[in-house]
Design an enzyme around this catalytic site. Sequence first.
Site, PDB file in Angstrom:
ATOM      1  N   GLU A   1      39.782  35.450  38.720  1.00 27.70           N
ATOM      2  CA  GLU A   1      39.900  36.826  39.173  1.00 27.70           C
ATOM      3  C   GLU A   1      40.833  36.794  40.369  1.00 27.70           C
ATOM      4  OE1 GLU A   1      38.283  39.812  41.803  1.00 27.70           O
ATOM      5  OE2 GLU A   1      40.331  39.468  41.103  1.00 27.70           O
TER       6      GLU A   1
ATOM      7  N   GLU B   1      48.475  39.649  47.818  1.00 26.22           N
ATOM      8  CA  GLU B   1      47.837  38.343  48.030  1.00 26.22           C
ATOM      9  C   GLU B   1      48.583  37.214  47.311  1.00 26.22           C
ATOM     10  OE1 GLU B   1      43.509  38.159  47.595  1.00 26.22           O
ATOM     11  OE2 GLU B   1      43.438  40.357  47.759  1.00 26.22           O
TER      12      GLU B   1
END
Lengths: 378, 378
Positions: free
Chosen positions: B138, B147
Amino acid sequence: MGTRENGCAGSTQPSAAAPQVDKGVDFANYFCTYGYLYHQKEMLSDRVRMDAYFHAVSRNKHHFRDKAVLDVGTGSGILAIWCAQAGARKVYAVEATKMADHARELVKGNGVDDIVEVIEGSMEDVVLPEKVDVIISEWMGYFLLRESMFDSVICARDRWLKPDGVMYPSHARMWLAPIRSGLTDQKMDEVNCSMNDWRSFIEETESYYGVNMSVLTKAYREENEKYFLKTSLWCNLDPHQIIGTPAVIKEMDCLQATVDEICTVTSQLVHPINIDRSRISAYAGWFDVQFKGSEQNPAKDEVELNTAPDKDGGTHWGQQVFLVNPPIRVNEGDKVNVSFKMSRAKQYHRLMDIEIISELELSSGKRFPPVTTKVAIE
Amino acid sequence: MGTRENGCAGSTQPSAAAPQVDKGVDFANYFCTYGYLYHQKEMLSDRVRMDAYFHAVSRNKHHFRDKAVLDVGTGSGILAIWCAQAGARKVYAVEATKMADHARELVKGNGVDDIVEVIEGSMEDVVLPEKVDVIISEWMGYFLLRESMFDSVICARDRWLKPDGVMYPSHARMWLAPIRSGLTDQKMDEVNCSMNDWRSFIEETESYYGVNMSVLTKAYREENEKYFLKTSLWCNLDPHQIIGTPAVIKEMDCLQATVDEICTVTSQLVHPINIDRSRISAYAGWFDVQFKGSEQNPAKDEVELNTAPDKDGGTHWGQQVFLVNPPIRVNEGDKVNVSFKMSRAKQYHRLMDIEIISELELSSGKRFPPVTTKVAIE
């Protein structure tokens, strides 16, 4: 162990000092906030802070007239500009962040760019063309030593201050007092609320997803207690919350202080209780600094910057509040004997770990078993 | 330029990739949040997220039965546990933070420690004893790529996935849509409020302290505008706010994707406007991922995780909102031709810079000069 930054290896005793972090990490964790005008403005809008430095400089021009000055961590450049306006011959204004560019603009915009030289760099690395008569710096963090910026001032002093030089401020004190506060109950409630929520979460995760999270309950509680109860809080307290006589934890002479003496601060304190049928639900910590000059070259007009609880509102530093859980019941005439210890956090030298051991002593002389409070200043 | 992390030097094309930061800085800026159970719980409480992964795995046991699996960034270990419960022979659960200790406890507490091996370390550094049949992760950040965690999944895939292996999820899409929102006006007000406050501050600082701060006004305004107007906002939008047809910016096959193709994402989009007499005050960006397996080894039951605006509340990802200032007046039948570009922030590869060039085209065919919106995802 990390490496000590350049320029200070010989001038401080390394033995007790916490390891310095990598510069990139230090920037990510600490310096970066100071690169924002928003943050500088917050400090520039603190009238108590501004008044203290402004009066200290402008009422003691003899310290500055025709002198060389070093401003450690000049930020926007405000202190450097005041020193120039007070008659300094030369001011070296050192700033580690890109705020140095704004300081340069501000210096020029106020017509003192012939006097003030803004230097972008780390105080530990910078090389000045001469030693200085005065080192001025607004280095104080919450409870005085959070941020450990005074290390950089010590470095500057040991390298760049003339033997008869003067420090602005010249002295500093850390204070502690027992207080009453609704915060302890509030934070206990927040922990309980969080744990209730966790219990529902465990049930749902087991029920919907077949995974039992209960092995993590203890760790989740510890994380919550650490966050809500064992981390210091920022407050601007009302003086009425102080229920015992404040005591000085430490007095510091900025001309003599060493990094070792501020790495670990220990003190034995006594707080007579001033109010009946109350509870110590926390301790409050704050500081004050004085601008007294030196013994050979004293201030003509001594100024103090005080961050104690104040009915007129306080400063951006507030006070640091260390919760005592469960609270300690006290009456007038009792006293609390405190063993105080503050040391730098192992992971990061700019944060602090505090241990307060409280021993309640009744007016009858009866003593209770000591209670230990451990709190982190994050 | 930073160094590329070990283990991936040969397997990705370095030319267009942003420099990697120092690991300590990366930890301070990024990884550290994932070490908190509070943060893990937030993600574990996202029912849409949990349902998608849980169903994807439990409804496609053929992908897991007696297979070797790698969970990249296992966090609490939840995905790894589901894979074990679905019949995996072995699961390697890699986690960069101390959360790995909790994952180990959770794995043991759920009786799958004979199958799941938790490894604390960076995916780029870890060495596995075998290649795997499935990589599950995930990894999605806000608007999919914030990110830049997928870099680590690509690294894992190129090193550890068998030639006929399967990715969970298998595909991903980024979406954009023009929206109406009160946020633009609100943020404009906040800028104006801040500048009013600044003007008072300038007067007071001149009056009390003899220093003219006005040379910093331009920089202060820019900092405010950057913060309030040019930084993306997190929202869980109401579908009614979407005023033009959403369009796919990018489709990604997780088996084939390269770091280069996600370093800079460009797209030409067309959004027909669906509502009359309205204003595009922002664009919304979101993503979806699919669990389709591979062509040779497809899912039996395809699952999708969708983060589009949803009347039932949404996910912890929300949508990313990019303010358009001033808003663009539109009517039904108009369309907006969009040139979209997203690239990694120079200072830090985990953050993004976005440029949206909007050209309004009326139903009559008349085209307006393009308007450029630049926003940072922080």
